[in-house]
Design an enzyme around this catalytic site. Structure first.
Site, PDB file in Angstrom:
ATOM      1  N   ASN A  12      39.306  63.308  38.650  1.00  0.00           N
ATOM      2  CA  ASN A  12      40.108  63.617  37.581  1.00  0.00           C
ATOM      3  C   ASN A  12      41.216  64.399  38.158  1.00  0.00           C
ATOM      4  OD1 ASN A  12      41.141  65.117  35.457  1.00  0.00           O
ATOM      5  ND2 ASN A  12      39.474  66.596  35.123  1.00  0.00           N
ATOM      6  N   LYS A  14      43.844  65.427  36.476  1.00  0.00           N
ATOM      7  CA  LYS A  14      44.722  66.390  35.806  1.00  0.00           C
ATOM      8  C   LYS A  14      45.886  66.254  35.551  1.00  0.00           C
ATOM      9  CE  LYS A  14      40.749  69.435  37.000  1.00  0.00           C
ATOM     10  NZ  LYS A  14      40.196  70.745  37.029  1.00  0.00           N
ATOM     11  N   HIS A  98      36.730  67.943  28.376  1.00  0.00           N
ATOM     12  CA  HIS A  98      36.975  68.746  29.357  1.00  0.00           C
ATOM     13  C   HIS A  98      37.121  70.033  29.115  1.00  0.00           C
ATOM     14  CE1 HIS A  98      38.349  70.157  33.310  1.00  0.00           C
ATOM     15  NE2 HIS A  98      37.919  68.986  34.156  1.00  0.00           N
ATOM     16  N   GLU A 100      38.894  72.218  30.219  1.00  0.00           N
ATOM     17  CA  GLU A 100      40.253  72.926  30.062  1.00  0.00           C
ATOM     18  C   GLU A 100      40.766  72.468  28.832  1.00  0.00           C
ATOM     19  OE1 GLU A 100      41.601  71.046  33.717  1.00  0.00           O
ATOM     20  OE2 GLU A 100      40.268  72.526  34.991  1.00  0.00           O
ATOM     21  N   GLU A 170      29.618  70.038  33.726  1.00  0.00           N
ATOM     22  CA  GLU A 170      30.463  70.986  34.641  1.00  0.00           C
ATOM     23  C   GLU A 170      30.382  72.486  34.463  1.00  0.00           C
ATOM     24  OE1 GLU A 170      33.936  68.525  36.189  1.00  0.00           O
ATOM     25  OE2 GLU A 170      34.556  68.851  34.293  1.00  0.00           O
ATOM     26  N   GLY A 176      37.274  74.249  40.088  1.00  0.00           N
ATOM     27  CA  GLY A 176      38.589  74.644  40.847  1.00  0.00           C
ATOM     28  C   GLY A 176      38.265  76.133  41.413  1.00  0.00           C
ATOM     29  N   SER A 216      34.021  71.852  42.053  1.00  0.00           N
ATOM     30  CA  SER A 216      34.132  72.293  43.365  1.00  0.00           C
ATOM     31  C   SER A 216      33.245  71.125  44.245  1.00  0.00           C
ATOM     32  CB  SER A 216      33.796  73.644  43.794  1.00  0.00           C
ATOM     33  OG  SER A 216      34.626  74.420  43.097  1.00  0.00           O
ATOM     34  N   GLY A 237      37.633  67.356  40.596  1.00  0.00           N
ATOM     35  CA  GLY A 237      39.133  67.607  40.378  1.00  0.00           C
ATOM     36  C   GLY A 237      39.867  67.580  41.855  1.00  0.00           C
TER      37      GLY A 237
HETATM   38  C1  PEP Z   1      37.130  69.050  37.026  1.00  0.00           C
HETATM   39  O1  PEP Z   1      38.095  69.759  36.520  1.00  0.00           O
HETATM   40  O2  PEP Z   1      36.625  68.313  36.304  1.00  0.00           O
HETATM   41  C2  PEP Z   1      36.711  69.621  38.394  1.00  0.00           C
HETATM   42  C3  PEP Z   1      35.311  69.397  38.638  1.00  0.00           C
HETATM   43  O3  PEP Z   1      37.498  70.235  39.215  1.00  0.00           O
HETATM   44  P1  PEP Z   1      37.143  70.703  40.560  1.00  0.00           P
HETATM   45  O4  PEP Z   1      36.530  69.568  41.454  1.00  0.00           O
HETATM   46  O5  PEP Z   1      38.694  71.163  41.371  1.00  0.00           O
HETATM   47  O6  PEP Z   1      36.184  72.013  40.599  1.00  0.00           O
END
Ligand code: PEP
Length: 258
Positions: A12, A14, A98, A100, A170, A176, A216, A237
């Protein structure tokens, strides 16, 4: 890991990567991952790069996805993008709900449900995100929140369609932040999700649903996560923004497939 469910690793991106940067990243991924089999590889760039990358990924083992879609098929919806437009540029997948979007843009379970319905109607594979915030986990509400996201976000899905849907668990506190859920914490929720899908839809179909972990994920932790029975891939991400990071995640996930 259960080999009946083909693992799926999704990047992703973003709101990152202008077209020239996106092409560079995709060229690198194609070079590094051209011989990867047995694992589904998906990248979800921003809308502006989809068309260009759709062309570049033709005949490759990397598939294209979008980060969102709108539930109507066309019309006066300024700023929105329809499922058929996504298919037109080569998308096969779409991320829906998601955290966000839920938290910054007020996306609700009802909106998620309509988007999932539209994706399925247009033969796009929805990757539906669910997960609790830190305070909800600390208050012992993880399962309650995940159940609410699933029961309501999938309310327009038919029993015979559920095996096509990909779920991404998630935990918001892991996105993040560099602080991933442990493999045990992920498996506990993934197993809960599969059981719930079995109860609400159908046990055999639920056994086929792929459940990704997101939060992460890095080359250093993917292998351990993939050892769990109900972890069937990852939604990545930050680490999906470099050739090295994403290709290493795919390769190390893949090691566990064989
Ligand atoms: C995401 O936003 O879907 C995500 C998992 O981000 P990150 O891997 O940066 O934690």
């Amino acid at each position: 890991m259960n080999l009946q469910r083909k693992p799926i690793i999704t990047g992703n991106w973003k709101m990152n990567q202008k077209i020239s940067e996106a092409i560079e990243l995709v060229n690198g991924l194609k070079r590094e991952l051209y011989d990867e089999e047995g694992i589904e590889i998906v990248i979800c760039p921003p809308y502006t790069a989809l068309s260009e990358l759709g062309e570049s990924l033709q005949d490759s083992n990397i598939q294209l996805g979008a980060q969102d879609l709108f539930w109507e098929s066309s019309g006066a919806y300024t700023g929105e993008v329809s499922a058929s437009m996504l298919k037109d540029v080569g998308c096969r997948y779409v991320i829906i709900g998601h955290s966000e979007r839920r938290h910054y843009l007020g996306e609700t379970n009802e909106m998620v449900a309509k988007k999932v319905r539209r994706a399925l109607d247009e033969k796009l594979i929805p990757i539906v995100c669910v997960g609790e915030r830190l305070e909800e986990r600390e208050e012992g509400k993880t399962f309650e929140v995940v159940k609410d996201h699933l029961a309501n976000g999938l309310s327009l899905v038919k029993k015979e369609e559920i095996h096509e849907v990909v779920i991404a668990y998630e935990p918001v506190w892991a996105i993040g932040t560099g602080k991933n859920a442990t493999a045990g914490q992920a498996e506990e929720v993934h197993a809960f999700i599969r059981k719930l899908l079995g109860d609400v839809f159908d046990k055999t179909a639920a056994a086929r649903v792929r459940i990704q972990y997101g939060g992460s994920v890095k080359p250093e932790n993917i292998a351990e996560l993939m050892e769990e029975e109900d972890v069937n891939g990852a939604l990545v991400g930050g680490a999906s923004l470099t050739i090295e990071g994403f290709s290493q995640i795919v390769k190390r996930a893949h090691i566990r497939v064989s």
